[in-house]
Design a protein around this motif. Structure first.
Motif, PDB file in Angstrom:
ATOM      1  N   TRP A  42      -5.867  -4.591  11.820  1.00 35.21           N
ATOM      2  CA  TRP A  42      -4.905  -3.518  11.556  1.00 35.21           C
ATOM      3  C   TRP A  42      -5.113  -2.453  12.627  1.00 35.21           C
ATOM      4  O   TRP A  42      -6.213  -1.900  12.744  1.00 35.21           O
ATOM      5  CB  TRP A  42      -5.163  -2.978  10.145  1.00 35.21           C
ATOM      6  N   CYS A  93      -9.596  -4.422   8.837  1.00 34.01           N
ATOM      7  CA  CYS A  93      -9.044  -3.070   8.842  1.00 34.01           C
ATOM      8  C   CYS A  93     -10.229  -2.128   8.736  1.00 34.01           C
ATOM      9  O   CYS A  93     -11.242  -2.451   8.128  1.00 34.01           O
ATOM     10  CB  CYS A  93      -8.133  -2.947   7.629  1.00 34.01           C
ATOM     11  N   GLY A 115     -10.081   1.816   8.026  1.00 37.49           N
ATOM     12  CA  GLY A 115      -9.403   3.111   7.984  1.00 37.49           C
ATOM     13  C   GLY A 115      -8.381   3.175   9.111  1.00 37.49           C
ATOM     14  O   GLY A 115      -8.271   4.173   9.816  1.00 37.49           O
ATOM     15  N   ASP A 137      -2.795  -4.588  -1.924  1.00 36.91           N
ATOM     16  CA  ASP A 137      -3.790  -3.695  -1.311  1.00 36.91           C
ATOM     17  C   ASP A 137      -4.703  -3.095  -2.368  1.00 36.91           C
ATOM     18  O   ASP A 137      -4.822  -3.601  -3.499  1.00 36.91           O
ATOM     19  CB  ASP A 137      -3.035  -2.627  -0.487  1.00 36.91           C
ATOM     20  N   ASP A 138      -5.336  -2.017  -2.037  1.00 35.33           N
ATOM     21  CA  ASP A 138      -6.325  -1.304  -2.854  1.00 35.33           C
ATOM     22  C   ASP A 138      -5.779  -0.986  -4.260  1.00 35.33           C
ATOM     23  O   ASP A 138      -4.590  -0.757  -4.430  1.00 35.33           O
ATOM     24  CB  ASP A 138      -6.631   0.013  -2.110  1.00 35.33           C
ATOM     25  N   ASN A 193     -14.091   1.684   5.416  1.00 32.74           N
ATOM     26  CA  ASN A 193     -13.693   3.054   5.744  1.00 32.74           C
ATOM     27  C   ASN A 193     -14.828   3.971   6.171  1.00 32.74           C
ATOM     28  O   ASN A 193     -14.724   4.676   7.154  1.00 32.74           O
ATOM     29  CB  ASN A 193     -12.946   3.675   4.557  1.00 32.74           C
ATOM     30  N   TRP A 248       0.812  -1.218   0.000  1.00 31.51           N
ATOM     31  CA  TRP A 248       0.000   0.000   0.000  1.00 31.51           C
ATOM     32  C   TRP A 248       0.848   1.272   0.000  1.00 31.51           C
ATOM     33  O   TRP A 248       0.774   2.096  -0.901  1.00 31.51           O
ATOM     34  CB  TRP A 248      -0.976  -0.035   1.184  1.00 31.51           C
ATOM     35  N   LYS A 251      -7.361  -9.043   3.350  1.00 37.60           N
ATOM     36  CA  LYS A 251      -7.424  -7.843   4.195  1.00 37.60           C
ATOM     37  C   LYS A 251      -8.764  -7.199   3.882  1.00 37.60           C
ATOM     38  O   LYS A 251      -9.003  -6.766   2.756  1.00 37.60           O
ATOM     39  CB  LYS A 251      -6.270  -6.888   3.874  1.00 37.60           C
TER      40      LYS A 251
HETATM   41  C1  DGJ Z   1      -7.392   2.266   4.593  1.00 36.55           C
HETATM   42  C2  DGJ Z   1      -6.470   1.297   5.271  1.00 36.55           C
HETATM   43  O1  DGJ Z   1      -6.349   1.623   6.623  1.00 36.55           O
HETATM   44  C3  DGJ Z   1      -5.121   1.270   4.567  1.00 36.55           C
HETATM   45  O2  DGJ Z   1      -4.266   0.359   5.199  1.00 36.55           O
HETATM   46  C4  DGJ Z   1      -5.287   0.912   3.115  1.00 36.55           C
HETATM   47  O3  DGJ Z   1      -5.718  -0.411   2.987  1.00 36.55           O
HETATM   48  C5  DGJ Z   1      -6.289   1.866   2.476  1.00 36.55           C
HETATM   49  N1  DGJ Z   1      -7.524   1.906   3.201  1.00 36.55           N
HETATM   50  C6  DGJ Z   1      -6.559   1.464   1.054  1.00 36.55           C
HETATM   51  O4  DGJ Z   1      -7.479   2.297   0.484  1.00 36.55           O
END
Ligand code: DGJ
Length: 749
Positions: free
Chosen positions: A559, A540, A542, A364-365, A495, A334, A491
């Motif tokens: 996370w 996770c 955010g 990741d994203d 958010n 990331w 993962k």
């Molecule tokens: C928020 C996460 O906390 C980050 O680790 C990462 O995965 C981003 N999102 C990706 O958009």
């Protein structure tokens, strides 16, 4: 008189033998009694009594004030709205006839053995309304943990009156708590855990005086951004690490929770953990059972250190998914690439993961979305879970092949509960997003939350997850050459809080949205866990906004924070460690705070579940060699760090240093982590005294994780000391250098 009411009044008229219901762990007694009025009271919560015969001395009003106006009230176990109780009710119901009064009478109880403990189930019922409440207590003796929740069921009749909200026979649950606990002590001190993005689990304390302290969240989809769903209460003194009585409790709910700590006029403390009533008067249909979130607590008489070990050990055994299994180290892309990558770049990173010695590469994203909705930033593509063909023409199978080729496992990121308005999904199903039909919507990180109260959306989200987890299959089948699943790790991110709170699905039952949404999320997570039991998953949100005990059931780790500055992480990890085992806490080495040496950053991450999120090309040869050695040490020491007992020795909140040691279950092996943050000039240094060792055993002390070519400057390095010495005198592990760290292995002989 209705038949049911008649039968109940006959029952109430019968003399009852005073019923005592003990909920016991090895060190704690929670004693409940049925009073002559047939209602259930807490008569004791504290250190376990040696003689159970002495329960007879405990009265239901024993702790009530001498003031006649309150003396007969006692501490009702499920105090209800509208009764003679004047404080916050554990349960508040509006019945279909509009009455807001409920009285609950004891109907019976049973106990049964469950995995690790004993469950006590107590049945209560109203005498005027067909409402039943079942209280569940599970006591885990060895860990001194008690888990409690309630179930509410009714069979009220619909009221056909014009304008009645109960035309469908629903009662409204106005106040929903998992339980209520009472204490009478000279003073009470609350330690709470506030939070923000990149500032999770910040601890602060205050004395509780008369009145209420309420901590809650209204974010809808995530337990935290402002506060975490756990707390500590020092009973009779401030919360301390190694001494004093402390209650440590956590609400297992990822949505809107609330806890209230209320000191009443008689000086008693009432603690009510439960669901947040904000916009959530839950409409419960007849015949439907409402289950509250679980509340999990421990009562330690040796401070938070013992309390944390109770909870960490309990979570590993009974709550955390695969809590007793090993964990994989990883390299994430990331912060290294953000959205800017292609197959070639990822293949190179997979090789770097192998060079580093970690087990897995985590993508990741940014790997999905096509055409106008390609995920090249955070404003589009979320919801469109097809691989972006211009970045990754071979799709997930090619990524799995590349990982196989590099000799690491492959993991992938998703955020399946969210949608960008700029996505194919939103264009096809605008009614699947939570948003108001009659207002402009607003977003958080350009996202709307999918309406998980809608079964069709749950089905879609589950389908997305299942497809990705099987998408790595190639013609050879579902497994890689080692027989493992090809997508070996997930993962799962989340958010956005719920914005524009309106469910297009729920119609006139909008007040159920916050609760049914989270239940929908759990439905999907449960299915994923059932159908992909061997795939470890990181949760996770955010950063660390979904670190809660219910989510632990479905995830192997979480996370902690997007803040990977190692100095900040010392505080964040200290905070989360109060409630969570190191095994569940992901910590990555990144480029945040480059002033801190790579060794310091890695040593901080090595206290938890180790990972990396940086480009190896930026590391010097020495730093890389150091990291390789640190990864190998971490893997070797997993049984101590992740499965051992944790002892917090020196708090970063107390000064310029921090230290923690872990001890294996057989006490033959330990690891001490010591950090100097910003020591003052000529600051007098204290020895670090270890805890949890076997006093009678000899241990050899050896500093590990040294930079290549560097000899240890630790006094006594390589020497043998008794556990007694190490715990009473300790080691000179701290230095006067800023951002310096030491990892010291203590091997039993
Ligand atoms: C928020 C996460 O906390 C980050 O680790 C990462 O995965 C981003 N999102 C990706 O958009």
């Amino acid at each position: 008189m209705k038949l049911q009411t008649l039968l109940f009044s006959m029952l109430v008229a019968l003399p009852v033998a005073a019923q005592t219901i003990p909920i016991r762990t090895d060190h704690t007694d929670l004693i409940l009694k049925v009073a002559p009025n047939h209602r259930l009271y807490q008569v004791y919560l504290g250190e376990r009594l040696l003689d159970v015969g002495e329960y007879d001395h405990l009265d239901w009003d024993v702790y009530a004030a001498s003031d006649a106006s309150v003396s007969q009230r006692g501490w009702e176990v499920c105090n209800t709205g509208g009764s003679e109780e004047f404080y916050e009710p554990a349960l508040g119901i509006t019945h279909t006839d509009g009455s807001q009064t409920t009285y609950l009478y004891y109907r019976g109880h049973e106990t049964k053995a469950v995995d690790g403990g004993t469950e006590t189930v107590i049945r209560l019922a109203d005498d005027q309304y067909p409402v039943q409440v079942t209280l569940h207590y599970v006591a885990y003796p060895r860990e001194d943990v008690i888990k409690v929740w309630s179930e509410i069921l009714h069979h009220e009749k619909a009221v056909k009156r014009a304008g009645s909200i109960a035309a469908d026979g629903c009662i409204a649950l106005q106040a929903i708590h998992s339980t209520i606990l009472y204490f009478r002590r000279p003073s009470y001190y609350l330690t709470e855990f506030s939070s923000d993005w990149a500032r999770e689990a910040q601890m602060s304390s205050q004395q509780l005086q008369f009145g209420k302290k309420v901590v809650d969240t209204k974010l809808g989809s995530r337990a935290a951004m402002h506060a975490h769903p756990f707390f500590e209460i020092g009973l009779g003194q401030e919360v301390r690490e190694t001494q004093g009585e402390v209650l440590m409790g956590t609400i297992a709910w990822s949505g809107n929770w609330r806890y209230t700590a209320e000191v009443d006029n008689a000086g008693a403390l009432r603690i009510l953990p439960g669901l947040n009533p904000n916009a959530s008067a839950y409409r419960l249909r007849p015949g439907e059972t409402f289950r509250t979130p679980e509340f999990i607590f421990t009562l330690s008489r040796n401070g938070t250190g013992q309390g944390s070990r109770n909870l960490q050990s309990w979570a590993r055994r009974y709550q955390l998914r695969d809590g007793m299994g090993p964990r994989m180290s990883l390299l994430n892309n990331w912060e290294n690439t953000y959205f800017n990558f292609d197959q070639e770049k990822l293949t190179r990173l997979m090789k770097e993961a192998k060079t580093l010695g970690v087990d897995m590469f985590l993508l990741d994203d940014g790997w999905f979305g096509n055409g106008g909705h390609a995920r090249n930033g955070d404003s589009a593509g979320l919801g469109d879970w097809d691989v972006n063909r211009s970045k990754l023409p071979g799709g997930i199978p090619a990524l799995c092949d590349a990982a196989d080729g590099a000799g690491v496992k492959f993991g992938i990121w998703i955020e399946p509960e969210m949608v960008n308005p700029r996505s194919d999904l939103f264009e096809a199903h605008p009614d699947w997003a939570i948003r108001l039909p009659n207002r402009e919507y607003y977003t958080y990180r350009n996202q709307l939350v999918l309406d998980m109260s809608n079964p069709a959306v749950q089905e879609y989200v589950y389908g997305v997850v299942a497809r990705i987890l099987t998408d790595g299959h190639d013609s050879s089948g579902q497994r890689d050459i080692n027989g493992d699943a090809r997508v070996a790790y997930f993962k799962w991110d989340c958010n956005s809080p719920i914005t524009n709170a309106y469910s297009p699905y729920l119609g006139d039952r909008q007040s159920n949205l916050y609760i049914d949404h989270i239940r929908g999320v759990y439905n999907v997570m449960r299915r994923v866990r059932e159908n992909f039991p061997d795939t470890p998953m990181m949760l996770c949100s955010g950063g660390g906004a979904r670190c809660d005990y219910e989510a632990l059931k479905y995830f192997t780790e979480f996370w902690c924070s997007d803040d990977t500055d190692p100095v900040e992480r010392l505080y964040i990890q200290w905070g989360f460690s109060q409630f969570f085992p190191a095994k569940a806490m992901c910590a990555h080495v990144t480029d945040w705070n480059r002033q801190a040496p790579v060794k310091f950053r890695t040593d901080v991450a090595s206290m938890c579940k180790l990972g990396f999120d940086l480009g190896l090309r930026h590391l010097s040869a020495d730093d890389l060699a150091y990291c390789q050695q640190a990864v190998a040490n971490w893997k070797r020491l997993q049984p101590v760090i992740l499965d051992g007992e944790q002892y917090r020795l020196v708090s970063p909140y107390d000064g310029n240093h921090m230290a923690v040691n872990y001890v294996s279950q057989d006490r033959r092996h330990a690891v001490l982590f010591a950090y100097d943050i910003h020591p003052r000039y000529k600051e007098p240094l204290q020895n670090v005294r270890l805890q949890g060792l076997d006093a009678d055993r000899n241990y050899q002390v050896e500093e590990i994780n040294l930079m290549p070519g560097q000899a240890s400057s630790l006094k006594g390095n390589g020497q043998v000391y008794s556990g007694d010495y190490l715990m009473k005198i300790g080691l000179e592990a701290f230095t006067q250098n800023g951002l310096q760290s030491r990892v010291i292995e203590i091997k039993g002989l």
